[in-house]
Design an enzyme around this catalytic site. Structure first.
Site, PDB file in Angstrom:
ATOM      1  N   ASP A   1       0.866  -1.159   0.000  1.00 34.23           N
ATOM      2  CA  ASP A   1       0.000   0.000   0.000  1.00 34.23           C
ATOM      3  C   ASP A   1       0.915   1.225   0.000  1.00 34.23           C
ATOM      4  O   ASP A   1       2.128   1.111   0.222  1.00 34.23           O
ATOM      5  CB  ASP A   1      -0.890  -0.040   1.242  1.00 34.23           C
ATOM      6  CG  ASP A   1      -1.715   1.211   1.414  1.00 34.23           C
ATOM      7  OD1 ASP A   1      -2.402   1.593   0.448  1.00 34.23           O
ATOM      8  OD2 ASP A   1      -1.661   1.810   2.496  1.00 34.23           O
TER       9      ASP A   1
ATOM     10  N   ASP B   1      -0.141   5.164   1.073  1.00 35.45           N
ATOM     11  CA  ASP B   1      -0.376   6.110   2.169  1.00 35.45           C
ATOM     12  C   ASP B   1      -0.426   5.386   3.514  1.00 35.45           C
ATOM     13  O   ASP B   1      -1.204   4.450   3.695  1.00 35.45           O
ATOM     14  CB  ASP B   1      -1.694   6.854   1.943  1.00 35.45           C
ATOM     15  CG  ASP B   1      -1.643   7.753   0.722  1.00 35.45           C
ATOM     16  OD1 ASP B   1      -0.896   8.736   0.752  1.00 35.45           O
ATOM     17  OD2 ASP B   1      -2.344   7.453  -0.262  1.00 35.45           O
TER      18      ASP B   1
ATOM     19  N   SER C   1      -5.115   3.075  -3.238  1.00 37.86           N
ATOM     20  CA  SER C   1      -6.461   3.547  -3.536  1.00 37.86           C
ATOM     21  C   SER C   1      -6.447   4.942  -4.153  1.00 37.86           C
ATOM     22  O   SER C   1      -7.499   5.454  -4.541  1.00 37.86           O
ATOM     23  CB  SER C   1      -7.301   3.565  -2.251  1.00 37.86           C
ATOM     24  OG  SER C   1      -7.430   2.261  -1.720  1.00 37.86           O
TER      25      SER C   1
ATOM     26  N   LYS D   1     -10.390  -1.431  -2.255  1.00 39.80           N
ATOM     27  CA  LYS D   1     -10.201  -2.177  -1.015  1.00 39.80           C
ATOM     28  C   LYS D   1     -11.408  -1.941  -0.102  1.00 39.80           C
ATOM     29  O   LYS D   1     -11.962  -0.839  -0.087  1.00 39.80           O
ATOM     30  CB  LYS D   1      -8.926  -1.716  -0.312  1.00 39.80           C
ATOM     31  CG  LYS D   1      -7.657  -1.891  -1.141  1.00 39.80           C
ATOM     32  CD  LYS D   1      -6.464  -1.230  -0.457  1.00 39.80           C
ATOM     33  CE  LYS D   1      -5.231  -1.258  -1.331  1.00 39.80           C
ATOM     34  NZ  LYS D   1      -4.074  -0.586  -0.716  1.00 39.80           N
TER      35      LYS D   1
END
Length: 233
Positions: A28, A30, A122, A153
């Site tokens: 991922d 962030d 995302s 997600k």
């Protein structure tokens, strides 16, 4: 925001993760490789105020998901969800002040073979690239963004797609995540999961192993090019 740091947990699953060899690492972005909380919350706070939302209650709900999914989930009457998501995206691209890498992340990524890792975020691609640059991270050889999946997600689509791009089974991957939606996505993809707690303000209850940062961690490559995490004593 107060940052909570904790030492890696040596649970049974954690021990296996550090002993196991992987064909791919999926990250991922962030909260996992970089900290963009201050910038993101500045932009989303202004938007939430315009919508008449309780900003303090809203902000914790918008992390780790696609912006369009966050807005759609609110069910606000009379708004164009796609237009609002684009407005948020423009604001976040323009505001990267204070975006920094998680300690040790730059060196850890630079130690990985370029064909063995990817980012699954995302964020839209333009925002992802802007934040990666602002944080001083290496641009990933492969990146899966909000535009690449129909469902964000906790759906595993992003991680499954990233594994296919690496040409490895998702079950042979280790996913690095920081929030529940991402952890669930990694689990649903059949991957092992490592939780990064660098930006957590409260302890996250999880049976997955956790790390506070990437400091003191590197990667050992075997003859087949598979990777094992090595921690300094």
């Amino acid at each position: 925001m107060t940052t909570f740091f904790e030492e890696p947990k040596l649970t049974t699953s954690g021990t296996k993760v550090f002993d196991k060899r992987y064909a791919g690492f999926l990250f991922d972005m962030d909260g996992t490789l970089l900290n963009s909380i201050a910038a993101a919350e500045r932009v989303w706070s202004r938007w939430a105020e315009r919508q008449g939302l309780d900003v303090e209650a809203f902000l914790p709900t918008m992390h780790g998901k696609r912006g369009i999914d966050t807005i759609r989930g609110l069910g606000l009457p009379g708004i164009d969800v796609e237009a609002e998501a684009l407005e948020i995206e423009r604001g976040e691209i323009e505001d990267v002040e204070g975006v920094v890498s998680i300690p040790g992340a730059v060196d850890f990524l630079n130690a990985l073979p370029s064909s063995r890792w990817a980012i699954v975020t995302s964020a839209p691609v333009a925002l992802a690239r802007a934040r990666i640059e602002a944080a001083g991270l290496p641009q990933p050889p492969r990146i899966i963004t909000a535009e690449d999946v129909k469902i964000g997600k906790p759906d595993p689509a992003g991680y499954l797609l990233a594994a296919r791009h690496l040409d490895v089974p998702s079950s042979r991957c280790l996913v690095f995540e920081d929030v529940t939606a991402g952890v669930k996505a990694g689990e649903a993809a059949g991957a092992d999961v490592m939780v990064v707690t660098a930006t957590h303000s409260h302890r996250m209850e999880t049976f997955h192993p956790t790390i506070a940062s990437y400091e003191g961690m590197t990667v050992h490559l075997d003859g087949a090019g598979e990777m094992r995490i090595v921690r300094e004593a």
